[in-house]
Motif scaffolding. Structure first.
Motif, PDB file in Angstrom:
ATOM      1  N   LEU A 190      44.483  82.464  82.196  1.00  0.00           N
ATOM      2  CA  LEU A 190      43.308  81.692  82.586  1.00  0.00           C
ATOM      3  C   LEU A 190      43.747  80.498  83.439  1.00  0.00           C
ATOM      4  CD1 LEU A 190      41.193  81.625  79.304  1.00  0.00           C
ATOM      5  CD2 LEU A 190      41.025  83.188  81.224  1.00  0.00           C
ATOM      6  N   THR A 191      42.815  79.960  84.208  1.00  0.00           N
ATOM      7  CA  THR A 191      43.154  78.813  85.044  1.00  0.00           C
ATOM      8  C   THR A 191      43.350  77.572  84.174  1.00  0.00           C
ATOM      9  OG1 THR A 191      40.849  78.239  85.299  1.00  0.00           O
ATOM     10  CG2 THR A 191      41.779  79.675  86.974  1.00  0.00           C
ATOM     11  N   VAL A 192      43.978  76.572  84.777  1.00  0.00           N
ATOM     12  CA  VAL A 192      44.197  75.303  84.088  1.00  0.00           C
ATOM     13  C   VAL A 192      42.863  74.749  83.599  1.00  0.00           C
ATOM     14  CG1 VAL A 192      44.850  72.907  84.482  1.00  0.00           C
ATOM     15  CG2 VAL A 192      46.316  74.749  85.304  1.00  0.00           C
ATOM     16  N   LEU A 193      41.863  74.784  84.477  1.00  0.00           N
ATOM     17  CA  LEU A 193      40.557  74.235  84.125  1.00  0.00           C
ATOM     18  C   LEU A 193      39.972  74.963  82.922  1.00  0.00           C
ATOM     19  CD1 LEU A 193      38.381  72.201  85.018  1.00  0.00           C
ATOM     20  CD2 LEU A 193      37.286  74.085  86.215  1.00  0.00           C
ATOM     21  N   GLU A 194      40.080  76.299  82.936  1.00  0.00           N
ATOM     22  CA  GLU A 194      39.478  77.027  81.823  1.00  0.00           C
ATOM     23  C   GLU A 194      40.258  76.812  80.528  1.00  0.00           C
ATOM     24  OE1 GLU A 194      38.444  81.097  82.589  1.00  0.00           O
ATOM     25  OE2 GLU A 194      36.997  81.061  80.957  1.00  0.00           O
ATOM     26  N   ASN A 195      41.572  76.600  80.654  1.00  0.00           N
ATOM     27  CA  ASN A 195      42.338  76.268  79.459  1.00  0.00           C
ATOM     28  C   ASN A 195      41.838  74.967  78.842  1.00  0.00           C
ATOM     29  OD1 ASN A 195      44.755  77.831  78.396  1.00  0.00           O
ATOM     30  ND2 ASN A 195      44.949  78.139  80.596  1.00  0.00           N
ATOM     31  N   LEU A 196      41.503  74.006  79.693  1.00  0.00           N
ATOM     32  CA  LEU A 196      40.946  72.752  79.181  1.00  0.00           C
ATOM     33  C   LEU A 196      39.603  73.012  78.508  1.00  0.00           C
ATOM     34  CD1 LEU A 196      43.171  71.227  80.665  1.00  0.00           C
ATOM     35  CD2 LEU A 196      41.451  69.583  81.374  1.00  0.00           C
ATOM     36  N   LEU A 197      38.786  73.847  79.173  1.00  0.00           N
ATOM     37  CA  LEU A 197      37.462  74.128  78.617  1.00  0.00           C
ATOM     38  C   LEU A 197      37.564  74.849  77.271  1.00  0.00           C
ATOM     39  CD1 LEU A 197      35.700  75.022  81.944  1.00  0.00           C
ATOM     40  CD2 LEU A 197      35.158  73.090  80.454  1.00  0.00           C
ATOM     41  N   CYS A 198      38.691  75.549  77.059  1.00  0.00           N
ATOM     42  CA  CYS A 198      38.916  76.196  75.764  1.00  0.00           C
ATOM     43  C   CYS A 198      38.880  75.163  74.643  1.00  0.00           C
ATOM     44  CB  CYS A 198      40.259  76.928  75.743  1.00  0.00           C
ATOM     45  SG  CYS A 198      40.197  78.539  76.520  1.00  0.00           S
ATOM     46  N   GLY A 199      39.223  73.919  74.959  1.00  0.00           N
ATOM     47  CA  GLY A 199      39.156  72.864  73.954  1.00  0.00           C
ATOM     48  C   GLY A 199      37.754  72.633  73.425  1.00  0.00           C
ATOM     49  N   ARG A 200      36.749  73.121  74.175  1.00  0.00           N
ATOM     50  CA  ARG A 200      35.351  72.946  73.745  1.00  0.00           C
ATOM     51  C   ARG A 200      34.819  74.169  73.020  1.00  0.00           C
ATOM     52  NH1 ARG A 200      34.267  68.211  72.922  1.00  0.00           N
ATOM     53  NH2 ARG A 200      32.041  68.618  73.004  1.00  0.00           N
ATOM     54  N   LEU A 201      35.661  75.178  72.800  1.00  0.00           N
ATOM     55  CA  LEU A 201      35.156  76.445  72.245  1.00  0.00           C
ATOM     56  C   LEU A 201      34.540  76.283  70.868  1.00  0.00           C
ATOM     57  CD1 LEU A 201      37.678  79.211  73.356  1.00  0.00           C
ATOM     58  CD2 LEU A 201      35.372  78.746  74.176  1.00  0.00           C
ATOM     59  N   GLY A 202      34.944  75.234  70.144  1.00  0.00           N
ATOM     60  CA  GLY A 202      34.344  75.000  68.836  1.00  0.00           C
ATOM     61  C   GLY A 202      32.885  74.571  68.948  1.00  0.00           C
ATOM     62  N   LEU A 239      41.840  66.048  83.623  1.00  0.00           N
ATOM     63  CA  LEU A 239      42.879  66.557  84.522  1.00  0.00           C
ATOM     64  C   LEU A 239      43.417  65.426  85.385  1.00  0.00           C
ATOM     65  CD1 LEU A 239      41.818  70.068  85.826  1.00  0.00           C
ATOM     66  CD2 LEU A 239      43.787  69.433  84.454  1.00  0.00           C
ATOM     67  N   GLU A 240      42.511  64.554  85.823  1.00  0.00           N
ATOM     68  CA  GLU A 240      42.920  63.420  86.627  1.00  0.00           C
ATOM     69  C   GLU A 240      43.807  62.493  85.803  1.00  0.00           C
ATOM     70  OE1 GLU A 240      40.127  60.666  89.231  1.00  0.00           O
ATOM     71  OE2 GLU A 240      39.621  62.798  89.292  1.00  0.00           O
ATOM     72  N   GLN A 241      43.397  62.253  84.553  1.00  0.00           N
ATOM     73  CA  GLN A 241      44.172  61.353  83.690  1.00  0.00           C
ATOM     74  C   GLN A 241      45.583  61.866  83.443  1.00  0.00           C
ATOM     75  OE1 GLN A 241      42.454  59.844  80.043  1.00  0.00           O
ATOM     76  NE2 GLN A 241      40.410  60.121  80.891  1.00  0.00           N
ATOM     77  N   VAL A 242      45.735  63.207  83.310  1.00  0.00           N
ATOM     78  CA  VAL A 242      47.076  63.732  83.048  1.00  0.00           C
ATOM     79  C   VAL A 242      47.786  64.084  84.356  1.00  0.00           C
ATOM     80  CG1 VAL A 242      46.414  64.588  80.779  1.00  0.00           C
ATOM     81  CG2 VAL A 242      46.337  66.132  82.730  1.00  0.00           C
ATOM     82  N   GLY A 243      47.148  63.797  85.482  1.00  0.00           N
ATOM     83  CA  GLY A 243      47.787  63.959  86.776  1.00  0.00           C
ATOM     84  C   GLY A 243      47.895  65.394  87.252  1.00  0.00           C
ATOM     85  N   LEU A 244      46.940  66.244  86.862  1.00  0.00           N
ATOM     86  CA  LEU A 244      47.011  67.650  87.279  1.00  0.00           C
ATOM     87  C   LEU A 244      45.769  68.066  88.062  1.00  0.00           C
ATOM     88  CD1 LEU A 244      48.410  69.411  84.083  1.00  0.00           C
ATOM     89  CD2 LEU A 244      49.644  68.849  86.158  1.00  0.00           C
ATOM     90  N   ASP A 245      45.019  67.102  88.598  1.00  0.00           N
ATOM     91  CA  ASP A 245      43.744  67.471  89.231  1.00  0.00           C
ATOM     92  C   ASP A 245      43.919  68.421  90.401  1.00  0.00           C
ATOM     93  OD1 ASP A 245      45.006  65.063  89.754  1.00  0.00           O
ATOM     94  OD2 ASP A 245      43.369  64.316  90.990  1.00  0.00           O
ATOM     95  N   SER A 246      45.107  68.407  91.021  1.00  0.00           N
ATOM     96  CA  SER A 246      45.300  69.316  92.158  1.00  0.00           C
ATOM     97  C   SER A 246      45.556  70.750  91.695  1.00  0.00           C
ATOM     98  CB  SER A 246      46.472  68.837  93.003  1.00  0.00           C
ATOM     99  OG  SER A 246      47.624  68.773  92.194  1.00  0.00           O
ATOM    100  N   LEU A 247      45.799  70.941  90.400  1.00  0.00           N
ATOM    101  CA  LEU A 247      46.163  72.274  89.906  1.00  0.00           C
ATOM    102  C   LEU A 247      45.027  72.948  89.135  1.00  0.00           C
ATOM    103  CD1 LEU A 247      49.783  71.587  88.634  1.00  0.00           C
ATOM    104  CD2 LEU A 247      49.089  72.592  90.795  1.00  0.00           C
ATOM    105  N   ALA A 248      43.813  72.409  89.233  1.00  0.00           N
ATOM    106  CA  ALA A 248      42.704  72.886  88.399  1.00  0.00           C
ATOM    107  C   ALA A 248      42.503  74.397  88.455  1.00  0.00           C
ATOM    108  CB  ALA A 248      41.418  72.173  88.795  1.00  0.00           C
ATOM    109  N   VAL A 249      42.637  74.996  89.639  1.00  0.00           N
ATOM    110  CA  VAL A 249      42.336  76.418  89.735  1.00  0.00           C
ATOM    111  C   VAL A 249      43.590  77.292  89.716  1.00  0.00           C
ATOM    112  CG1 VAL A 249      40.104  76.153  90.845  1.00  0.00           C
ATOM    113  CG2 VAL A 249      42.170  76.231  92.238  1.00  0.00           C
ATOM    114  N   GLN A 250      44.749  76.683  89.448  1.00  0.00           N
ATOM    115  CA  GLN A 250      45.979  77.468  89.288  1.00  0.00           C
ATOM    116  C   GLN A 250      45.932  78.189  87.937  1.00  0.00           C
ATOM    117  OE1 GLN A 250      49.189  77.612  90.816  1.00  0.00           O
ATOM    118  NE2 GLN A 250      48.349  76.749  92.694  1.00  0.00           N
ATOM    119  N   ARG A 251      46.550  79.357  87.887  1.00  0.00           N
ATOM    120  CA  ARG A 251      46.658  80.003  86.587  1.00  0.00           C
ATOM    121  C   ARG A 251      47.736  79.302  85.777  1.00  0.00           C
ATOM    122  NH1 ARG A 251      46.447  86.509  86.621  1.00  0.00           N
ATOM    123  NH2 ARG A 251      48.519  86.185  85.775  1.00  0.00           N
ATOM    124  N   ALA A 252      47.534  79.233  84.454  1.00  0.00           N
ATOM    125  CA  ALA A 252      48.451  78.474  83.600  1.00  0.00           C
ATOM    126  C   ALA A 252      49.883  79.012  83.691  1.00  0.00           C
ATOM    127  CB  ALA A 252      47.970  78.516  82.156  1.00  0.00           C
TER     128      ALA A 252
END
Lengths: 265, 270
Positions: free
Chosen positions: B109-121, B145-158
């Motif tokens: 999954l992309t980086v962004l979707e991995n983050l969204l997985c945190g909301r699965l609950g 993503l911006e806070q952890v400095g990865l905003d440029s990688l949002a659509v990269q696969r993990a």
């Protein structure tokens, strides 16, 4: 000159004797079999001649027959294979989920699902077709159902293995997040088995095209029916036409599946 | 229910997590954790150090029940986590973030979707299936993503990321839960020394900013001493040290890990 003579032997004396016994038994089995099958020497000697005769009768294939008697049946065969494969997805996916202990932690359900998978695989497609012809009557419906039933075991078994081999890390992470079971399935398991899933389905589709070509021999529709008729009526030039058609389709399928696989995986 | 701690820090010390008589025995009769009693404040970074196989991982996994405790109580937000089942357990887990040694991202999954997985609950399963995540969650994911400095990688696969980047995603995913407690199981063990420090800094910062307690298993004593407000030394399933990092003497380390030959080499890194 008292250097110890070190020798190397792969097997102990007992094992060597045992291996010799196995060789002897195999030889005996071949001799016994040859006597049992009762080869008639005249027929054996005659075979090359007969073969040549058959080939001359087959050549040239009756190409004109294709439009009249083969094309429709061929399309039907492709339909049977494709619809059967599609049907099996709906049957095999739930069965595979039930069969995987990591996903459904109830032993009884696992065993039940595994029983379904094994019984589906243990019966040949032709036998499934015979049963389906008895139930649905002769024709493409029987063939489609037979293909679907036979494929459950294949697709389900391989999918279940893929599910069991997924990495536990992400699953654990999603559980720790408090994700409900369907979400763990969608975001933990599915991304991991997706490549295997499409690979399995494409492979089975490829196999099903080949298998559905012979289903007509037992009356379950498709090009096999045309082949059966041609064989019974000794139209050898039509037989060769149909065999060539099947061969061409199988090769084309192989190429197509390879291309699709490269595209999506 | 979730109190917002004052931002000035320091003074607020109401316990957030209380562990009483926690026992875990994988094989009956051979406990890995021997009746642990620990209290954690509602803020600050606690490092748990100790030799391998001493029950650090088991302890942290008992808290969010990835490992079933044999007996004892784990009190968190007025609930005994050790007793929860089914939906109640899932709801409790939503409030506890976890960071793993092997990151445990969904690789395809992309980086962004991995983050969204945190909301699965919180997100209904059908929305997850159809990738119809609530807009608020998507906005939160981009902000993190911006806070952890990865905003440029949002659509990269993990699976295209480096170890340090993956762990950043792991931390951001845990933060997406808006947790009241962050657990980290050897978060730096697979990373190089420089990246390890960056990861610990990021985690400590985010924890402080959100005012939540962090419990970190870590076997690098230098890192523990540098980042922790409190260090707990575990040895053979028992607490043998509990105090601020400056109280960690060589004598103490010897009793936690046993032996002393390793001391000069590893502790001088600080």
């Amino acid at each position: 000159m008292s250097a110890p003579t070190r020798t190397f032997q792969r097997f102990t004396r007992g094992r060597r004797l045992l291996r010799f016994a196995v060789y002897l038994l195999s030889l005996a089995a071949v001799v016994v079999s040859l006597r049992t099958v009762a080869i008639i020497p005249e027929f054996l000697a005659d075979a090359p001649h007969q073969m040549l005769d058959l080939l001359t009768r087959m050549w040239p294939p009756d190409a004109g027959h294709y439009a009249k008697g083969v094309h429709q049946a061929l399309i039907e065969t492709l339909h049977v294979a494709t619809l059967g494969t599609l049907g099996t997805v709906f049957l095999a996916v739930p069965t595979a989920l039930l069969a995987t202990r990591r996903i459904v932690p109830w032993r009884i359900l696992n065993r039940l699902a595994q029983l379904i998978l094994v019984s589906s695989r243990s019966v040949n497609t032709l036998v499934w077709a015979l049963l389906c012809v008895a139930v649905f009557g002769p024709g493409a419906v029987a063939g489609t159902v037979a293909i679907a039933l036979r494929s459950i075991g294949f697709v389900g078994k391989l999918l279940s293995e893929a599910l069991a081999e997924t990495d536990t890390g992400p699953i654990e992470a999603l559980r720790a997040i408090g994700a409900p079971w369907p979400s763990v399935l969608a975001k933990g398991y599915w991304p991991q088995v997706q490549p295997a899933f499409w690979g399995i389905i494409l492979f089975r589709w490829d196999i099903n095209v080949r298998e559905s070509a012979v289903l007509g021999l037992v009356g379950a529709g498709g090009i096999g029916m045309a082949l059966d008729t041609a064989l019974n009526l000794f139209y050898w030039d039509r037989v060769s036409l149909i065999l060539a058609t099947i061969f061409a389709v199988v090769v084309l399928m192989e190429l197509l599946v390879t291309v699709i696989r490269r595209r999506i995986l | 229910m979730s109190q917002t701690p004052p931002l000035d820090g320091g003074a607020f010390t109401a316990p957030s997590l209380v562990v009483r008589n926690l026992v875990k025995a994988y094989t009956p009769g051979i406990p890995v954790l021997k009746a642990l009693n620990l209290t954690f404040d509602s803020r600050g970074l606690t490092a748990i150090i100790g030799p391998s196989g001493t029950g650090k991982s088991t302890f942290i996994r008992c808290i969010n029940r990835l490992v079933e405790p044999t007996s004892g109580e784990i009190l968190f937000k007025g609930q005994n986590l050790a007793r929860l089942r089914g939906r109640a357990l899932r709801h409790a887990r939503r409030r506890i973030g976890m960071v793993f040694q092997e990151y445990n991202l969904v690789e395809r999954l992309t980086v962004l979707e991995n983050l969204l997985c945190g909301r699965l609950g919180y997100v209904p399963a059908w929305r997850a299936w159809l990738r119809r995540y609530p807009p608020a969650d998507i906005a939160a994911a981009f902000a993190l993503l911006e806070q952890v400095g990865l905003d440029s990688l949002a659509v990269q696969r993990a699976d295209a990321l480096s170890g340090g980047q993956r762990q950043r995603v792991g931390i951001a995913r845990a933060m997406m839960q808006e947790p009241d407690l962050l657990l980290a199981d050897e978060p730096t063990s697979s990373l190089d020394p420089k990246t390890s420090v960056e990861i610990m800094t990021l985690m400590a910062d985010l924890g402080r900013r959100r005012g939540i307690p962090i419990i970190v298993n870590i076997h690098n004593v230098a890192l523990a001493a540098r980042f922790a407000d409190r260090v707990i030394g575990l040895c053979r399933g028992e607490v043998v040290f509990d105090g601020p990092p400056r109280a960690l003497s060589d004598e103490m380390l010897k009793s936690i890990y046993g032996g002393q030959d390793w001391l000069t080499a590893s502790f001088q890194q600080t």
